[in-house]
Motif scaffolding. Structure first.
Motif, PDB file in Angstrom:
ATOM      1  N   PRO A  63      -5.350 -12.606   7.369  1.00 36.37           N
ATOM      2  CA  PRO A  63      -6.298 -13.454   6.645  1.00 36.37           C
ATOM      3  C   PRO A  63      -5.702 -14.763   6.148  1.00 36.37           C
ATOM      4  O   PRO A  63      -6.453 -15.640   5.717  1.00 36.37           O
ATOM      5  CB  PRO A  63      -6.715 -12.566   5.466  1.00 36.37           C
ATOM      6  CG  PRO A  63      -5.577 -11.636   5.260  1.00 36.37           C
ATOM      7  CD  PRO A  63      -4.985 -11.395   6.619  1.00 36.37           C
ATOM      8  N   MET A  64      -4.391 -14.928   6.187  1.00 32.67           N
ATOM      9  CA  MET A  64      -3.716 -16.179   5.818  1.00 32.67           C
ATOM     10  C   MET A  64      -3.984 -16.574   4.367  1.00 32.67           C
ATOM     11  O   MET A  64      -3.961 -17.749   4.018  1.00 32.67           O
ATOM     12  CB  MET A  64      -4.129 -17.323   6.759  1.00 32.67           C
ATOM     13  CG  MET A  64      -3.881 -17.055   8.230  1.00 32.67           C
ATOM     14  SD  MET A  64      -2.143 -16.828   8.625  1.00 32.67           S
ATOM     15  CE  MET A  64      -1.497 -18.456   8.319  1.00 32.67           C
ATOM     16  N   ILE A  65      -4.205 -15.602   3.490  1.00 35.86           N
ATOM     17  CA  ILE A  65      -4.479 -15.880   2.082  1.00 35.86           C
ATOM     18  C   ILE A  65      -3.228 -16.447   1.433  1.00 35.86           C
ATOM     19  O   ILE A  65      -2.137 -15.872   1.535  1.00 35.86           O
ATOM     20  CB  ILE A  65      -4.952 -14.605   1.359  1.00 35.86           C
ATOM     21  CG1 ILE A  65      -6.283 -14.135   1.955  1.00 35.86           C
ATOM     22  CG2 ILE A  65      -5.084 -14.855  -0.150  1.00 35.86           C
ATOM     23  CD1 ILE A  65      -6.733 -12.774   1.479  1.00 35.86           C
ATOM     24  N   GLY A  66      -3.372 -17.592   0.785  1.00 35.08           N
ATOM     25  CA  GLY A  66      -2.222 -18.255   0.189  1.00 35.08           C
ATOM     26  C   GLY A  66      -1.237 -18.778   1.209  1.00 35.08           C
ATOM     27  O   GLY A  66      -0.095 -19.119   0.867  1.00 35.08           O
ATOM     28  N   GLY A  67      -1.652 -18.869   2.479  1.00 33.24           N
ATOM     29  CA  GLY A  67      -0.759 -19.322   3.537  1.00 33.24           C
ATOM     30  C   GLY A  67       0.191 -18.246   4.021  1.00 33.24           C
ATOM     31  O   GLY A  67       1.093 -18.522   4.822  1.00 33.24           O
ATOM     32  N   SER A  68      -0.010 -17.010   3.585  1.00 37.00           N
ATOM     33  CA  SER A  68       0.850 -15.904   4.001  1.00 37.00           C
ATOM     34  C   SER A  68       0.424 -15.386   5.366  1.00 37.00           C
ATOM     35  O   SER A  68      -0.771 -15.333   5.677  1.00 37.00           O
ATOM     36  CB  SER A  68       0.771 -14.773   2.982  1.00 37.00           C
ATOM     37  OG  SER A  68       1.386 -13.594   3.475  1.00 37.00           O
ATOM     38  N   THR A  69       1.394 -14.966   6.158  1.00 39.43           N
ATOM     39  CA  THR A  69       1.097 -14.378   7.462  1.00 39.43           C
ATOM     40  C   THR A  69       1.170 -12.851   7.414  1.00 39.43           C
ATOM     41  O   THR A  69       1.305 -12.189   8.443  1.00 39.43           O
ATOM     42  CB  THR A  69       2.054 -14.915   8.541  1.00 39.43           C
ATOM     43  OG1 THR A  69       3.408 -14.684   8.131  1.00 39.43           O
ATOM     44  CG2 THR A  69       1.840 -16.399   8.776  1.00 39.43           C
ATOM     45  N   GLU A  70       1.061 -12.288   6.204  1.00 44.70           N
ATOM     46  CA  GLU A  70       1.023 -10.834   6.054  1.00 44.70           C
ATOM     47  C   GLU A  70      -0.318 -10.305   6.548  1.00 44.70           C
ATOM     48  O   GLU A  70      -1.363 -10.935   6.380  1.00 44.70           O
ATOM     49  CB  GLU A  70       1.224 -10.446   4.589  1.00 44.70           C
ATOM     50  CG  GLU A  70       2.615 -10.763   4.042  1.00 44.70           C
ATOM     51  CD  GLU A  70       3.698  -9.968   4.735  1.00 44.70           C
ATOM     52  OE1 GLU A  70       3.497  -8.741   4.923  1.00 44.70           O
ATOM     53  OE2 GLU A  70       4.729 -10.557   5.102  1.00 44.70           O
ATOM     54  N   SER A  71      -0.292  -9.109   7.138  1.00 47.49           N
ATOM     55  CA  SER A  71      -1.505  -8.508   7.679  1.00 47.49           C
ATOM     56  C   SER A  71      -2.171  -7.604   6.647  1.00 47.49           C
ATOM     57  O   SER A  71      -1.548  -7.181   5.662  1.00 47.49           O
ATOM     58  CB  SER A  71      -1.191  -7.703   8.941  1.00 47.49           C
ATOM     59  OG  SER A  71      -0.326  -6.615   8.622  1.00 47.49           O
ATOM     60  N   VAL A  72      -3.449  -7.319   6.858  1.00 47.85           N
ATOM     61  CA  VAL A  72      -4.193  -6.365   6.033  1.00 47.85           C
ATOM     62  C   VAL A  72      -4.867  -5.362   6.955  1.00 47.85           C
ATOM     63  O   VAL A  72      -4.968  -5.573   8.166  1.00 47.85           O
ATOM     64  CB  VAL A  72      -5.249  -7.071   5.146  1.00 47.85           C
ATOM     65  CG1 VAL A  72      -4.580  -8.043   4.190  1.00 47.85           C
ATOM     66  CG2 VAL A  72      -6.295  -7.790   5.997  1.00 47.85           C
ATOM     67  N   ASP A  73      -5.333  -4.257   6.358  1.00 48.41           N
ATOM     68  CA  ASP A  73      -5.944  -3.188   7.154  1.00 48.41           C
ATOM     69  C   ASP A  73      -7.411  -3.449   7.477  1.00 48.41           C
ATOM     70  O   ASP A  73      -7.908  -3.016   8.517  1.00 48.41           O
ATOM     71  CB  ASP A  73      -5.834  -1.852   6.418  1.00 48.41           C
ATOM     72  CG  ASP A  73      -4.396  -1.359   6.320  1.00 48.41           C
ATOM     73  OD1 ASP A  73      -3.573  -1.802   7.140  1.00 48.41           O
ATOM     74  OD2 ASP A  73      -4.110  -0.561   5.410  1.00 48.41           O
ATOM     75  N   ALA A  74      -8.116  -4.164   6.563  1.00 42.02           N
ATOM     76  CA  ALA A  74      -9.560  -4.335   6.772  1.00 42.02           C
ATOM     77  C   ALA A  74     -10.056  -5.545   5.993  1.00 42.02           C
ATOM     78  O   ALA A  74      -9.405  -6.011   5.050  1.00 42.02           O
ATOM     79  CB  ALA A  74     -10.313  -3.081   6.341  1.00 42.02           C
ATOM     80  N   ILE A  75     -11.225  -5.999   6.406  1.00 45.86           N
ATOM     81  CA  ILE A  75     -11.866  -7.131   5.734  1.00 45.86           C
ATOM     82  C   ILE A  75     -13.350  -6.834   5.610  1.00 45.86           C
ATOM     83  O   ILE A  75     -13.973  -6.292   6.547  1.00 45.86           O
ATOM     84  CB  ILE A  75     -11.620  -8.441   6.514  1.00 45.86           C
ATOM     85  CG1 ILE A  75     -12.257  -9.631   5.801  1.00 45.86           C
ATOM     86  CG2 ILE A  75     -12.106  -8.348   7.961  1.00 45.86           C
ATOM     87  CD1 ILE A  75     -11.831 -10.972   6.387  1.00 45.86           C
ATOM     88  N   GLY A  76     -13.928  -7.165   4.443  1.00 43.62           N
ATOM     89  CA  GLY A  76     -15.349  -6.958   4.221  1.00 43.62           C
ATOM     90  C   GLY A  76     -16.075  -8.285   4.131  1.00 43.62           C
ATOM     91  O   GLY A  76     -15.625  -9.208   3.438  1.00 43.62           O
ATOM     92  N   ILE A  77     -17.206  -8.366   4.812  1.00 45.08           N
ATOM     93  CA  ILE A  77     -17.979  -9.607   4.904  1.00 45.08           C
ATOM     94  C   ILE A  77     -19.411  -9.329   4.500  1.00 45.08           C
ATOM     95  O   ILE A  77     -20.007  -8.321   4.928  1.00 45.08           O
ATOM     96  CB  ILE A  77     -17.936 -10.153   6.348  1.00 45.08           C
ATOM     97  CG1 ILE A  77     -16.513 -10.563   6.719  1.00 45.08           C
ATOM     98  CG2 ILE A  77     -18.910 -11.303   6.530  1.00 45.08           C
ATOM     99  CD1 ILE A  77     -16.316 -10.739   8.210  1.00 45.08           C
ATOM    100  N   ALA A  78     -19.982 -10.206   3.656  1.00 47.96           N
ATOM    101  CA  ALA A  78     -21.379 -10.055   3.259  1.00 47.96           C
ATOM    102  C   ALA A  78     -21.989 -11.422   3.006  1.00 47.96           C
ATOM    103  O   ALA A  78     -21.341 -12.310   2.441  1.00 47.96           O
ATOM    104  CB  ALA A  78     -21.488  -9.195   1.999  1.00 47.96           C
ATOM    105  N   ASN A  79     -23.218 -11.579   3.469  1.00 43.93           N
ATOM    106  CA  ASN A  79     -23.969 -12.825   3.258  1.00 43.93           C
ATOM    107  C   ASN A  79     -23.194 -14.049   3.739  1.00 43.93           C
ATOM    108  O   ASN A  79     -23.250 -15.118   3.133  1.00 43.93           O
ATOM    109  CB  ASN A  79     -24.336 -12.982   1.778  1.00 43.93           C
ATOM    110  CG  ASN A  79     -25.146 -11.808   1.264  1.00 43.93           C
ATOM    111  OD1 ASN A  79     -26.075 -11.346   1.929  1.00 43.93           O
ATOM    112  ND2 ASN A  79     -24.781 -11.297   0.082  1.00 43.93           N
TER     113      ASN A  79
END
Length: 633
Positions: A63-79
Motif C-alpha cells: 500500500p506504500m503508506i508513508g512511502g514504506s514498501t512493507e506489505s500487508v495481508d489485506a485491504i478493505g475498500i468502501a464507497n
C-alpha cells in the motif's frame, strides 16, 4: 545574451507550448467548438464502486503508506475509498461491521497490488490531439526504441500514405538524435533535399519530437509559399524561402505561417478530441496509471478537460500547473491556495519554461554543444537586452519573485541545460529569501544536468527535481557520444539527490517519451543506454536507484510533488481506491538481467479508479466465480 530570441517562450521541448495548438488556439477552443463538445451524448457508465476486501493470497499487497514498501495481508475498500489495511481477519471483521455485504477477492500467483501509478509531468490535450491524423514517424514502438529508426523507416511510413491532391501529409515525432550518427560526431541533418529523397509525390510537413522544428520537402515549401501572403512577401521566391530557412523551419516565428496554411486540415482532424482523450486515458490505464499531472494546463485545456469529464468516466484523475509565458501572465495570477480537496483538473503549481531541449539542441548550456547546432549554446526563453550570457537577467528574477514571493505560488521551472538549471536555482534562492508563507513544493522539471553543489542548494531551499528519465535510457548514448561527451555524466542524478535527502519523481513528458511508470522505474534502476549498439553500457552507475526507491518515485513522492498526497500515491485510509494489480512484483526483479527490458513489460492485470475497474487485461478476472460475496451479505 548570446543567440537570444526575438520571441518569448516559443521553443520548448516540453509539449506545453505545442506550436500546433498555439496557432489553432482561437479556433479549436472557440465558444462554438466548446459548445459542440458539451453537447456530446453522455456515455458515462452506471458502475458503482465495489465494497471489497482484497487478500494477498499467494501474491503481494504494497500500500506504500508513508512511502514504506512493507506489505500487508489485506485491504478493505468502501464507497470508492480505502477504509482499512492490515491482517486479513482484522480487515474482514471491520468490513463485516462497517460495510456488510462486501465482496472478497484473493490475489493469485505472483500478482501484486500497488497504488495507482503516477505520471507527474505530461501534456494531456496536446498528446491526445497529436494522435489523430498525424502520421507517427517517431522512434518509439510502444515503450521501446525502434531498431530500424532511420531515414529509410521514415520513407517506408510515408509510402503507406495515400496522397490526395490538395492534402498535406502531416507527421509527428521526427527525432534526428535517435537516428544513426553521421560519421562519429554529428546528428543526422534533415532539410528539404533530404525529405525530397524520401518523398516527392506531394507536400510533406513533419513536426520534430522536440516540437520546435518543422521539416518540409520542396513541395511543402512551395505549398506554404503559395498559400501564405506573409511568406511570399517576406521571401520573394520559393528558392529564397528555402535558402534563408536552410530547408527547415525553426521556432514559432518560422513555423507559425506554415502551420497556418494547414489549419483547416488540422481542425478537421481535431473534431474527435473526446475520443482521442479517451484513447490516451485508456493507454495510461493499460500501463497502470491512475493520475496524470499536466505540466501546461492553460485555461482552454482546463475547460476542455472539465467538459470532457462531464460526459465521460474518469479513467484517470487529473491536475496540473498553469502555464505562464511571461510577466503579464504572472501579474494576473490570484493569490495561491493549496488544493484541499480533489477536483478534476485542479491547479497545484504554475509552470515557467526557461529553455528548450537537450536532444533538440536548444537546452541552454554554459558551454557549446559538442555537435553542430543552430544555437551553439542553446536557447534561454527569457533573454534581456544588454545582459551577457551566463548572467541571470533581472527580468527573469522579477518573474520568479512575482510568482512565488508576491503571489505565493509554487513553481515548476522547466530547465534542461546546465545554465538553465543554474538560473532556476539562483532565481529560487533570491525569491525564497523574500518569501513569507507556508512551505511550497517548488520543482525543477527535467533538471537534466546537475552538480553536487546545486543538489545541496536545492535541498536547502526545499526545491525538488522531477526527472525525464528517458534522457538516460533513450537518449543517453546520443548525449554521451555526440551531444555532450563527458558532460553526460551529470545527467539525471537520481541517486545523488536521494542520498542528499531529497524527494524526486520520474516522468515521461508524454508525448516526448511514452507513458509508462514501470519503464521509468526500469530506466532509473539500470541506467542502461538503450541505443548503444553491441554490449550493454550503464551511464553513471553511481546514480542507479534501487527498485524500492524507484517505486516510491512513481507513487508516494510523485503524489507529494503534485499536491495530491491527500488522495493518491498510497493506499492510506481515506485515500481514493485507485490501484493497480500487476502480474509480477517489480521489487522481486533484483538483478540487471531480470530488470532490463523486462520491468517495463510486467503485465498490468487490472487498473482501478475509485473502486471501479477501468482496465482489465482479462475481463474474466472479475466474474462471479472470482469475486464472491462475503458471508455477511
Amino acid at each position: 545574451m548570446e543567440k537570444s530570441h526575438n520571441h518569448t517562450h516559443g521553443c520548448t521541448h516540453c509539449a506545453c507550448n505545442n506550436p500546433v495548438l498555439k496557432i489553432l488556439k482561437e479556433e479549436l477552443f472557440s465558444q462554438e467548438n466548446l459548445e459542440k463538445i458539451q453537447q456530446v451524448i453522455k456515455n458515462k457508465t452506471s458502475k458503482a464502486p465495489l465494497n471489497l476486501v482484497i487478500s494477498k493470497g499467494t501474491g503481494t499487497i504494497l500500500p506504500m503508506i508513508g512511502g514504506s514498501t512493507e506489505s500487508v495481508d489485506a485491504i478493505g475498500i468502501a464507497n470508492g475509498k480505502v477504509v482499512i489495511t492490515g491482517k486479513e481477519d482484522y480487515v474482514k471483521a471491520y468490513m463485516a461491521l462497517s460495510h456488510p455485504g462486501y465482496h472478497t477477492r484473493e490475489l493469485t500467483g505472483t500478482q501484486t497490488l500497488l497504488p495507482g501509478l503516477i505520471e507527474p509531468h505530461v501534456h494531456i490535450v496536446p498528446a491526445a490531439m497529436m494522435k489523430t491524423g498525424w502520421m507517427d514517424v517517431g522512434p518509439f514502438k510502444e515503450q521501446n526504441l525502434r531498431a530500424d529508426y532511420d531515414l529509410e523507416f521514415v520513407k517506408s511510413e510515408l509510402k503507406k500514405w495515400d496522397f490526395k491532391n490538395g492534402e498535406v501529409i502531416l507527421g509527428r515525432g521526427l527525432d534526428p538524435s535517435l537516428m544513426p550518427f553521421v560519421g562519429s560526431n554529428e546528428l543526422q541533418k534533415i532539410d528539404n533535399k533530404v525529405l525530397d529523397g524520401i518523398y516527392d509525390k506531394g507536400p510533406v510537413i513533419l513536426l520534430s519530437a522536440s516540437m520546435h522544428t518543422l521539416y518540409l520537402n520542396t513541395k511543402a515549401f512551395e505549398y506554404v509559399f503559395n498559400n501564405n501572403d506573409k511568406v511570399s512577401q517576406e521571401y520573394g521566391t520559393v528558392d529564397n524561402y528555402i535558402k534563408e530557412t536552410q530547408g527547415q523551419l525553426q521556432e514559432a516565428l518560422q513555423m507559425g505561417p506554415a502551420l497556418q496554411t494547414v489549419r483547416g486540415q488540422i481542425l478537421r482532424m481535431s473534431k474527435n478530441i473526446n475520443h482521442c482523450l479517451t484513447e490516451l486515458f485508456a493507454e495510461a490505464n493499460k500501463r497502470g496509471v491512475t493520475f496524470m499531472y499536466d505540466a501546461g494546463l492553460d485555461e482552454n485545456f482546463e475547460i476542455l478537460l472539465k467538459l470532457y469529464f462531464k460526459t465521460h468516466d474518469e479513467l484517470v484523475r487529473t491536475g496540473g500547473a498553469y502555464l505562464c509565458a511571461g510577466q503579464e501572465d504572472v501579474d494576473k495570477l490570484h493569490q495561491y491556495r493549496e488544493p484541499e480537496e480533489y477536483k478534476q483538473a485542479y491547479r497545484g503549481h504554475i509552470k515557467i519554461v526557461s529553455d528548450g531541449s537537450n536532444q533538440g539542441l536548444t537546452g541552454y548550456q554554459s558551454a557549446r554543444y559538442k555537435c553542430e547546432a543552430n544555437y551553439p549554446t542553446g536557447v534561454f526563453n527569457f533573454p534581456q537586452t544588454g545582459i551577457p550570457a551566463h548572467t541571470i537577467p533581472p527580468s527573469y528574477n522579477t518573474l520568479i519573485n512575482t510568482a512565488v514571493a508576491v503571489k505565493g505560488w509554487p513553481l515548476m521551472i522547466h530547465a534542461n541545460g546546465d545554465q538553465a538549471v543554474t538560473f532556476a536555482i539562483n532565481a529560487y534562492q533570491r525569491t525564497l529569501a523574500r518569501y513569507k508563507g507556508p512551505e511550497l513544493r517548488n520543482r525543477i522539471e527535467h533538471c537534466s544536468l546537475l552538480t553536487a553543489d546545486q543538489i545541496t542548494n536545492m535541498l536547502q531551499m526545499g526545491v525538488s527535481p522531477s526527472f525525464l528519465i528517458g534522457h538516460v535510457g533513450y537518449w543517453g548514448y546520443a548525449f554521451k557520444e555526440v551531444i555532450f561527451g563527458e558532460k553526460a555524466q551529470m545527467l539525471d542524478l537520481c541517486g545523488s539527490t536521494l542520498a542528499a535527502g531529497m524527494r524526486i519523481s520520474l516522468h515521461s513528458d508524454n508525448e516526448v517519451s511514452p507513458l509508462g511508470p514501470l519503464r521509468m522505474m526500469e530506466q532509473s534502476i539500470t541506467r542502461i543506454m538503450e541505443k548503444k549498439p553491441g554490449n550493454i553500457e550503464v551511464l553513471n552507475s553511481a546514480e542507479c536507484l534501487t527498485p524500492e526507491q524507484a517505486l516510491i518515485a512513481v507513487t508516494y513522492d510523485a503524489a507529494w510533488q503534485c499536491y495530491a498526497d491527500k488522495w493518491v500515491g498510497s493506499l492510506h485510509k481515506g485515500h481514493f481506491a485507485d490501484f493497480v494489480i500487476l502480474d509480477e512484483n517489480p521489487l522481486s526483479l533484483n538483478t540487471q538481467s531480470s530488470q532490463y527490458m523486462k520491468m517495463r513489460d510486467i503485465p498490468v492485470s487490472e487498473t482501478w479508479v475509485g473502486g471501479i475497474p477501468v482496465y482489465e487485461k482479462n475481463p474474466k478476472v472479475l466474474t462471479e466465480k472470482d469475486i464472491m460475496y462475503s458471508e455477511n451479505s
